[in-house]
Design a protein around this motif. Structure first.
Motif, PDB file in Angstrom:
ATOM      1  N   TRP A   1      -5.345  -2.348  71.007  1.00 18.61           N
ATOM      2  CA  TRP A   1      -5.185  -2.514  72.501  1.00 18.61           C
ATOM      3  C   TRP A   1      -6.540  -2.029  73.199  1.00 18.61           C
ATOM      4  O   TRP A   1      -7.360  -1.050  72.949  1.00 18.61           O
ATOM      5  CB  TRP A   1      -4.141  -1.606  73.228  1.00 18.61           C
ATOM      6  CG  TRP A   1      -2.788  -2.114  72.666  1.00 18.61           C
ATOM      7  CD1 TRP A   1      -1.745  -1.704  71.657  1.00 18.61           C
ATOM      8  CD2 TRP A   1      -1.906  -3.084  73.423  1.00 18.61           C
ATOM      9  NE1 TRP A   1      -0.694  -2.320  71.629  1.00 18.61           N
ATOM     10  CE2 TRP A   1      -0.895  -3.287  72.700  1.00 18.61           C
ATOM     11  CE3 TRP A   1      -2.237  -4.006  74.416  1.00 18.61           C
ATOM     12  CZ2 TRP A   1       0.106  -4.097  73.034  1.00 18.61           C
ATOM     13  CZ3 TRP A   1      -1.528  -5.041  74.794  1.00 18.61           C
ATOM     14  CH2 TRP A   1      -0.331  -5.119  73.980  1.00 18.61           C
ATOM     15  N   VAL A   2      -6.829  -3.022  73.868  1.00 21.20           N
ATOM     16  CA  VAL A   2      -8.459  -2.768  74.954  1.00 21.20           C
ATOM     17  C   VAL A   2      -8.372  -2.803  76.184  1.00 21.20           C
ATOM     18  O   VAL A   2      -7.587  -3.718  76.591  1.00 21.20           O
ATOM     19  CB  VAL A   2      -9.530  -3.907  74.405  1.00 21.20           C
ATOM     20  CG1 VAL A   2     -10.777  -3.623  75.062  1.00 21.20           C
ATOM     21  CG2 VAL A   2      -9.688  -3.862  72.851  1.00 21.20           C
ATOM     22  N   GLN A   3      -8.714  -1.741  76.670  1.00 16.80           N
ATOM     23  CA  GLN A   3      -8.467  -1.488  78.397  1.00 16.80           C
ATOM     24  C   GLN A   3      -9.050  -2.875  79.044  1.00 16.80           C
ATOM     25  O   GLN A   3     -10.389  -3.045  78.786  1.00 16.80           O
ATOM     26  CB  GLN A   3      -8.791  -0.117  78.697  1.00 16.80           C
ATOM     27  CG  GLN A   3      -8.644  -0.149  80.347  1.00 16.80           C
ATOM     28  CD  GLN A   3      -8.983   1.525  80.787  1.00 16.80           C
ATOM     29  OE1 GLN A   3      -8.144   2.383  80.383  1.00 16.80           O
ATOM     30  NE2 GLN A   3      -9.992   1.500  81.734  1.00 16.80           N
TER      31      GLN A   3
ATOM     32  N   TYR B   1       4.461   1.778  79.098  1.00 17.00           N
ATOM     33  CA  TYR B   1       3.831   0.343  79.154  1.00 17.00           C
ATOM     34  C   TYR B   1       4.916  -0.568  79.365  1.00 17.00           C
ATOM     35  O   TYR B   1       5.992  -0.540  79.006  1.00 17.00           O
ATOM     36  CB  TYR B   1       2.934   0.049  77.979  1.00 17.00           C
ATOM     37  CG  TYR B   1       1.712   0.731  78.076  1.00 17.00           C
ATOM     38  CD1 TYR B   1       1.318   1.984  76.856  1.00 17.00           C
ATOM     39  CD2 TYR B   1       0.642   0.121  78.743  1.00 17.00           C
ATOM     40  CE1 TYR B   1       0.054   2.650  77.063  1.00 17.00           C
ATOM     41  CE2 TYR B   1      -0.674   0.681  78.411  1.00 17.00           C
ATOM     42  CZ  TYR B   1      -1.004   1.880  77.760  1.00 17.00           C
ATOM     43  OH  TYR B   1      -1.992   2.656  77.785  1.00 17.00           O
TER      44      TYR B   1
ATOM     45  N   LYS C   1      -8.834  -0.380  84.952  1.00 21.07           N
ATOM     46  CA  LYS C   1      -7.974   0.708  85.438  1.00 21.07           C
ATOM     47  C   LYS C   1      -8.352   0.846  87.040  1.00 21.07           C
ATOM     48  O   LYS C   1      -9.480   1.096  87.338  1.00 21.07           O
ATOM     49  CB  LYS C   1      -8.444   2.238  84.934  1.00 21.07           C
ATOM     50  CG  LYS C   1      -7.801   3.352  85.430  1.00 21.07           C
ATOM     51  CD  LYS C   1      -7.967   4.767  84.589  1.00 21.07           C
ATOM     52  CE  LYS C   1      -7.148   5.752  85.083  1.00 21.07           C
ATOM     53  NZ  LYS C   1      -7.466   6.958  84.362  1.00 21.07           N
TER      54      LYS C   1
ATOM     55  N   GLU D   1      -4.131  -3.453  79.761  1.00 20.49           N
ATOM     56  CA  GLU D   1      -4.621  -3.747  78.404  1.00 20.49           C
ATOM     57  C   GLU D   1      -4.468  -4.826  77.756  1.00 20.49           C
ATOM     58  O   GLU D   1      -3.414  -5.664  78.202  1.00 20.49           O
ATOM     59  CB  GLU D   1      -4.341  -2.438  77.601  1.00 20.49           C
ATOM     60  CG  GLU D   1      -4.770  -0.914  78.045  1.00 20.49           C
ATOM     61  CD  GLU D   1      -4.117   0.147  77.214  1.00 20.49           C
ATOM     62  OE1 GLU D   1      -4.507   0.964  77.301  1.00 20.49           O
ATOM     63  OE2 GLU D   1      -3.488  -0.129  76.172  1.00 20.49           O
TER      64      GLU D   1
END
Length: 531
Positions: free
Chosen positions: A383-385, A427, A388, A376
């Protein structure tokens, strides 16, 4: 007697060989001439030693006769066979024993060939056995072996059964085992033991020894067996009557461990916990690995926890424990089982791999136990992904469309999905900065105007630059004649020149950021002053 082509085994096993029709049934017999193995029995230049590897040729001969004829109800005979005398009497006896033994085993009669040549110049044709002058045998030991081993042993149609087993008893029992023996039956070849389970009798042992051991049983449980002796000869079996016997496993005398569970886990350890077994001596703790249970700890009774270390992150392990005490032997309770899973390890080696003025590439170490990773970026106050991954082999990512000379914050975590259930780590954060902006080359660099002593140069505005540096080539080297501090300054005048003379100039843009300066490539222009 019906031979094939050349009377050989090959001649009667081809697809073209057919037995003739005979008006009288069951009167035809296939005949084969077989001086086998050829190099020993007939070849003058062959071997005089009957070695083990030559037995394979004899085996092949008889098995072929059996599969092609005997198994199909067609009788067969070896119409001619012998082993030539090569002054190898002992080896010929060995041949007779094996060859004629196979004759008896397969039920194929043999005709011994005699050409009245016991000694001669041709070592492949010395097949004389009967001395016509004395009516005695040239090599009696050889002929005796042919007769002895060529006789088929008579197999009784019925054997007399042995006596039944007696004095059957359990010599030792535990909570999970019963060890049983009985008196040896004098004329028995072996014993069959059957156990009654699942509503039927199931054979569990066939042994020559008058004993049987039962394992993995339930405590305090009666098991019923039946045993019979047997004797056998040439595939014929005769059995005694069954004798039944029942025995009970012991009651557990050691307490079973209770409340056995996983207390905690880390990435490389699992801590187990249980309630104390009062009155016992201690505990055996085991772990399942490499296909079997292995003892990992023997602990005193006051201990109620144990930590197994050196494990792999994100992996499930099976453990079991039982209490024990000392009697005549070590007595144990029943096992209690539990499965424990180590926690998934955080990402390691999270760092900036490279950057440009508009991108940052981050990297991290692979976790082979993970399913993948979640990366992220902190932007716009949240927070922006970015990605994945579906594989743990993807260990880098490039964030694009960033601003030059700007610090960005990233975070990453590991995840693992098993049977639809996903676990994640915490994280790990990283701050990384983009590079200073790059500078493009100046365009449109040319003469704007000239006089006899001056030359004015011009160029297009470079929006990536802070300013420009202009140089003139004179005196054998480049000399700076102007450096602007604004990218909006787009002209420069060189003075003190000579009339009607050509001068060479060059220009490059520069960008200053974060106390560092970057430069574009030079661009040249040649200008001639007025006459």
């Amino acid at each position: 007697m019906v031979p094939g082509y050349d009377a050989s085994i090959d001649g009667c096993t081809t697809s073209t060989f057919k037995l003739p029709d005979d008006s009288t049934p069951n009167r035809l017999i296939v005949s084969v001439h077989a001086y086998t193995p050829y190099n020993f029995a007939l070849n003058a230049n062959g071997t005089a030693e009957f070695t083990n590897d030559l037995k394979n040729e004899v085996d092949y001969l008889y098995s072929t006769i059996k599969s092609h004829f005997i198994d199909k109800g067609v009788p067969a005979i070896i119409g001619e066979t012998s082993a030539s005398n090569k002054n190898n009497a002992a080896e010929r006896v060995k041949w007779a024993q094996y060859y004629m033994g196979k004759s008896a085993e397969y039920g194929v009669p043999c005709m011994l060939w005699d050409n009245n040549a016991f000694n001669g110049g041709d070592r492949g044709e010395c097949h004389g056995h009967l001395n016509r002058s004395t009516l005695g045998w040239y090599d009696k030991a050889f002929v005796d072996a042919v007769i002895k081993y060529g006789k088929k042993e008579q197999i009784p149609e019925k054997l007399t059964p042995p006596a039944s087993v007696t004095n059957c008893k359990a010599r030792h029992t535990t909570t999970t085992e019963i060890f049983i023996n009985w008196d040896k039956v004098e004329d028995a070849d072996g014993y069959i033991t059957e156990q009654y389970k699942g509503g039927k009798w199931v054979q569990i042992n066939d042994s020559e020894y008058p004993a049987v051991d039962l394992y993995n049983l339930k405590p305090d449980t009666v098991y019923t067996l039946r045993i019979r002796a047997y004797k056998t000869q040439k595939g014929i079996y005769a059995y005694s009557d069954y004798v039944r016997f029942a025995a009970r496993t012991s009651k557990p005398v050691v307490k079973n461990v209770t409340n056995f569970k996983v207390k905690s886990a880390t990435t490389n350890s699992v801590t187990l916990q249980w309630d104390k077994c009062e009155g016992e001596v201690g505990y055996f703790v085991e772990r399942y690995k490499n296909g079997s249970w292995c003892n990992i700890a023997e602990l005193p009774v006051d201990t109620t926890s144990y930590t197994e270390k050196g494990l792999i992150n994100g992996t499930t392990y099976s453990f079991r424990i039982r209490a024990y005490r000392y009697g005549d032997t070590v007595l144990t309770g029943l096992y209690s089982n539990v499965a424990g899973t180590t926690t998934l390890a955080n990402v390691t080696g999270f760092a900036k791999q490279s950057s440009t003025d508009s991108s940052i590439t981050v990297k991290w170490n692979r976790n082979s136990r993970a399913t993948g990773y979640v990366l992220e970026q902190y932007t716009g106050g949240k927070w922006v992904q970015l990605t994945k991954t579906a594989s743990n082999t993807n260990t880098s990512y490039t964030a694009k469309n960033l601003k030059a000379s700007t610090t960005y914050t990233f975070r990453i975590k590991t995840y693992k999905t098993v049977n639809g259930k996903t676990t994640e780590t915490a994280y790990i954060r990283l701050a990384a900065r983009t590079s200073a902006p790059s500078v493009t080359n100046v365009t449109g660099f040319t003469k704007e105007s000239v006089t006899q002593t001056t030359a004015t140069l011009k160029w297009n505005k470079n929006t990536t630059a802070t300013g420009y540096i202009v140089e003139q080539y004179k005196g054998g080297k480049w000399t700076q004649i102007a450096k602007t501090t604004s990218n909006s300054t787009l002209t420069c005048t060189a003075k003190g020149l000579k009339a009607n003379t050509t001068y060479t100039f060059r220009i490059r843009a520069y960008k200053t950021s974060d106390s560092s300066t970057k430069y574009s490539d030079y661009v040249r222009a040649a200008v001639t002053t007025a006459k």
